[in-house]
Enzyme design. Structure first.
Site, PDB file in Angstrom:
ATOM      1  N   SER A  44     -11.047  -0.535  -1.477  1.00 32.67           N
ATOM      2  CA  SER A  44     -10.040  -0.633  -0.700  1.00 32.67           C
ATOM      3  C   SER A  44     -10.083  -0.845   0.792  1.00 32.67           C
ATOM      4  O   SER A  44      -9.312  -1.035   1.624  1.00 32.67           O
ATOM      5  CB  SER A  44      -9.066   0.867  -0.760  1.00 32.67           C
ATOM      6  OG  SER A  44      -9.973   1.832  -0.504  1.00 32.67           O
ATOM      7  N   HIS A  69       4.143   3.332  -5.458  1.00 33.08           N
ATOM      8  CA  HIS A  69       4.439   2.010  -5.173  1.00 33.08           C
ATOM      9  C   HIS A  69       5.533   1.709  -6.241  1.00 33.08           C
ATOM     10  O   HIS A  69       5.767   2.414  -7.149  1.00 33.08           O
ATOM     11  CB  HIS A  69       3.077   1.434  -5.537  1.00 33.08           C
ATOM     12  CG  HIS A  69       1.788   1.764  -4.903  1.00 33.08           C
ATOM     13  ND1 HIS A  69       1.659   1.146  -3.451  1.00 33.08           N
ATOM     14  CD2 HIS A  69       0.954   2.294  -5.243  1.00 33.08           C
ATOM     15  CE1 HIS A  69       0.482   1.928  -3.421  1.00 33.08           C
ATOM     16  NE2 HIS A  69      -0.004   2.411  -4.123  1.00 33.08           N
ATOM     17  N   ASP A 103       0.876  -1.364   0.064  1.00 26.06           N
ATOM     18  CA  ASP A 103      -0.023  -0.070   0.030  1.00 26.06           C
ATOM     19  C   ASP A 103       0.818   1.077  -0.067  1.00 26.06           C
ATOM     20  O   ASP A 103       2.143   1.133  -0.126  1.00 26.06           O
ATOM     21  CB  ASP A 103      -0.958   0.029   0.996  1.00 26.06           C
ATOM     22  CG  ASP A 103      -2.269   0.842   0.963  1.00 26.06           C
ATOM     23  OD1 ASP A 103      -2.424   1.684   0.179  1.00 26.06           O
ATOM     24  OD2 ASP A 103      -3.237   0.000   1.265  1.00 26.06           O
TER      25      ASP A 103
END
Length: 715
Positions: free
Chosen positions: A498, A226, A153
């Site tokens: 999410s 990410h 995440d």
């Protein structure tokens, strides 16, 4: 897991009453702002108003008065100013300072702050999990403590109370990970709960340039960004059992989807992968993360809501939703519906807005900015009405003044009244937290199937709580995530797939703790075949925009039921090689398949293995070209994990437009671990008025009901 708010108190033990009178404690102070003295009141900034109140208390405390045995040496301290949930502030005060505050104009009450066990979101109760029982029994939790969940995440805030490790056992000896140091992140930030952290930034810097460490964290600390594939790879190396990934790259062919590629390597190593389905609903074929080796999770409402009752001047009652509480707008207030329906910056006239509740429509502009614009124009509240594209979806958002949000249907009454009445008024009663609403209900934003990449597998797989979920929040980011929002909170209310994805990740970890030998496919099967499709009112699960029931393209097999999933009776298992054969059937090239194998694998030259032969616990039936009287055959194999000697009889809910033939109709087992196969033939009789119809196939034996959805589509 249960979150706790930890308060640290410094206690001075003394026999003198003077020390007791001067000891500081934390209080929540409720104020009537309309009665605060003008010299202290700041119209725009509540923090300045309450700081002025505290300053006045400190000035009085420093003045020695006859009878006082000792003068105050430590000033009162303002901690937080409240504007939305309550009107008031929190402060550290001595008993004598509190007594002085009680005499200040506008003072209502003072409540000592207490150490409370938060009820978190009510997901645990809604999922049927009870402390001390079933999956949350002491014996199972002891085993579960050895299961490791990896989260890919944006980052983490290690100081948050959610990551305190009190009562946690030692870190599993098999853990190979590290606590990687970086910007404002040291090895000491890890503990027995947050056992490791890594950050991956090279791919980010290649794409966007060198990270500015004055604005972003070059570490595992919470910040967007990410490097996904490397993160998955390292997590598997480090020894995680479950990977939770609330992110996606959009509908992409599997060989172009780094998440699909990385997760395949994970499941080959026995790691369960849970992903979010996406937030592009309610439109069909918007789903991301449709690879059959990962679990794709939709989002739905729980039975908790935060109602706001709006009473219009004509007597009409409209119900909305709000995070506000209290009675700030209980008396009728003038209502104004501006020509600038979206309440854009600079579009609101203070002369028209001042002292009124303003009706605004949702737009691409942040709801926080809309409330900010109303406040700048001296409005006292806002009714936020869904635009037609938002439908009746209602999820709470942080605002900076009393706000109630209403759906499109209810909003039509509000806007009509506000624009036609001569002197429109409204009052709003904030009800706080209420339980018992119809649930689950599929969220409008939750992405739907069928998959645009590979429709021969039903996706999403299941649905789980994903609307109005209490979540840990980094204190340096305001609850609205807007740059001008300087509020600091420990928790926020969030919505999205999410939020639903981590629920399933946690459940998978609990199942893994009970069934150490189960593969990722077996865990997914247990969660799918035991899911339910009726809401708490015993009616079919519906969409938030309609009372009409929805089907597998919205919720997959249904809503997860963890206590049933731990003992599913039968499971559908899938070997990694079967997924590769499935890819071969998709006509992937050798180079494309090599992305998944990372080794030698050659597709069989002649293979009868098709997508319909993948041992998935659902049936996606696609008749292409409007075929009638054509038939499609499916083969499935189930493994007995229930009772050694048992027989299961098939029950079929036949979709419209087809006939279903199952052979054999009874499966008889004589030991655990035994595998038996069956075939399903689905014959297309006539195309229905819609493009899809739904049914199910269920194997029944005593308490066990092993259900698989059937989705028939004419293309």
């Amino acid at each position: 897991m249960m979150f706790r708010k930890i308060l640290l108190f410094l206690v001075l033990v003394t026999t003198a009453s003077i020390g007791a009178a001067m000891a500081k404690n934390t209080y929540i102070i409720h104020m009537d702002k309309t009665k605060i003295a003008a010299k202290l009141f700041h119209e725009v900034d509540s923090m300045q108003t309450y700081q002025a109140v505290i300053d006045s208390i400190n000035e009085m405390s420093l003045q020695k008065v006859d009878g006082d045995q000792q003068q105050e040496t430590m000033p009162a301290e303002l901690l937080y100013a409240y504007e939305t949930a309550i009107s008031g502030f929190s402060a550290k005060l001595s008993t004598k300072q509190l007594q002085k505050l009680e005499k200040v104009d506008g003072f209502l009450s003072a409540t000592p702050d207490q150490m409370l066990q938060l009820h978190t979101t009510n997901s645990q109760q809604f999922l049927g999990l009870q402390n001390g029982k079933g999956l949350l029994s002491a014996s199972n939790l002891a085993s579960a403590s050895d299961v490791i969940i990896g989260i890919v995440d944006t980052g983490i805030w290690p100081e948050h109370a959610s990551f305190q490790d009190k009562g946690m056992p030692a870190v599993p000896s098999r853990w190979k990970g590290v606590c990687e140091e970086g910007t404002k992140f040291s090895k000491s930030n890890c503990n027995k709960k947050l056992i490791g952290a890594r950050y991956f930034f090279k791919g980010y810097e290649v794409e966007y340039g060198r990270i500015n460490e004055t604005k972003e964290f070059l570490s595992a600390r919470d910040q967007n960004g990410h490097d996904i594939l490397a993160g998955i790879d390292k997590a598997v190396q480090d020894g995680v059992d479950v990977l939770s990934m609330s992110l996606g790259l959009g509908p992409l062919p599997f060989h172009s989807d780094t998440l699909a590629i990385g997760s395949f390597g994970a499941i080959k190593s026995g790691v369960f992968v849970s992903t979010s389905a996406g937030n592009s609903g309610p439109f069909s074929s918007t789903l991301t993360n449709s690879a059959p080796w990962i679990m794709s999770v939709a989002a739905s409402y729980t039975d908790r809501t935060f109602p706001a009752v709006i009473k219009l001047g004509n007597g009409k009652i409209v119900e909305g939703i709000s995070l506000n509480s209290g009675n700030a707008l209980t008396k009728p207030v003038p209502v104004y519906y501006p020509l600038s329906r979206f309440c854009l910056d600079g579009s609101l006239n203070e002369t028209e807005i001042k002292g009124k509740i303003v009706v605004c429509r949702t737009s691409n502009v942040s709801a926080y900015i809309q409330s900010e614009n109303v406040k700048k124009a001296k409005g006292v509240g806002m009714i936020l009405v869904n635009f037609i594209s938002d439908g009746d979806e209602l999820y709470v958002q942080p605002h900076i003044l009393p706000t109630a949000r209403v759906g499109y249907t209810a909003g039509k009454y509000v806007t009509h009244y506000a624009s036609t009445a001569k002197k429109p008024t409204a009052s709003i009663i904030f009800k706080g937290t209420v339980y018992g609403r119809t649930a689950p209900v599929i969220a409008r934003f939750s992405s739907r199937g069928p998959s645009s990449i590979e429709p021969d597998v039903i996706k999403p797989d299941v649905t789980a709580p994903g609307v109005n979920i209490l979540a840990a929040w980094p204190p340096i980011v305001g609850p609205s995530e807007r740059q001008g929002d300087t509020r600091s909170v420990m928790f926020n209310i969030l919505s999205g797939t999410s939020m639903s994805c981590p629920h399933v990740s946690g459940l998978a970890a609990l199942l893994k703790s009970v069934h150490r030998d189960w593969s990722p496919a077996a865990i997914r099967s247990a969660l799918m075949t035991t899911a339910y499709t009726l809401n708490n009112k015993k009616s079919p699960i519906s969409d938030v925009d309609s009372s009409n029931s929805v089907g597998p393209f919205a919720y997959g097999s249904g809503h997860v039921d963890p206590e049933r999933a731990v003992d599913p009776g039968l499971i559908y298992d899938i070997a990694a090689e079967d997924y590769l054969k499935y890819l071969c059937n998709l006509n992937y090239t050798s180079a494309e398949i090599a992305l998944f194998t990372r080794g030698n694998f050659t597709c069989p030259k002649i293979t009868a293995f098709g997508a319909r032969d993948l041992n998935y616990p659902s049936f996606a039936v696609n008749f292409r070209g409007g075929v009638q009287n054509g038939s499609l055959e499916y083969k499935r194999t189930v493994t007995n994990v229930g009772i050694p000697t048992s027989s299961y009889a098939v029950q079929v809910e036949v979709p419209n437009g087809v006939s279903v033939i199952v052979k054999p109709k009874i499966l008889s087992f004589n030991k655990l671990g035994q595998k038996l196969s069956y075939k399903v033939t689905i014959v297309g009789k006539s195309k229905t008025s819609s493009h899809s119809s739904f049914g199910s196939l269920t194997w029944v034996s005593g308490k066990f009901r092993v259900r698989s959805p059937i989705a028939v589509t004419w293309q």
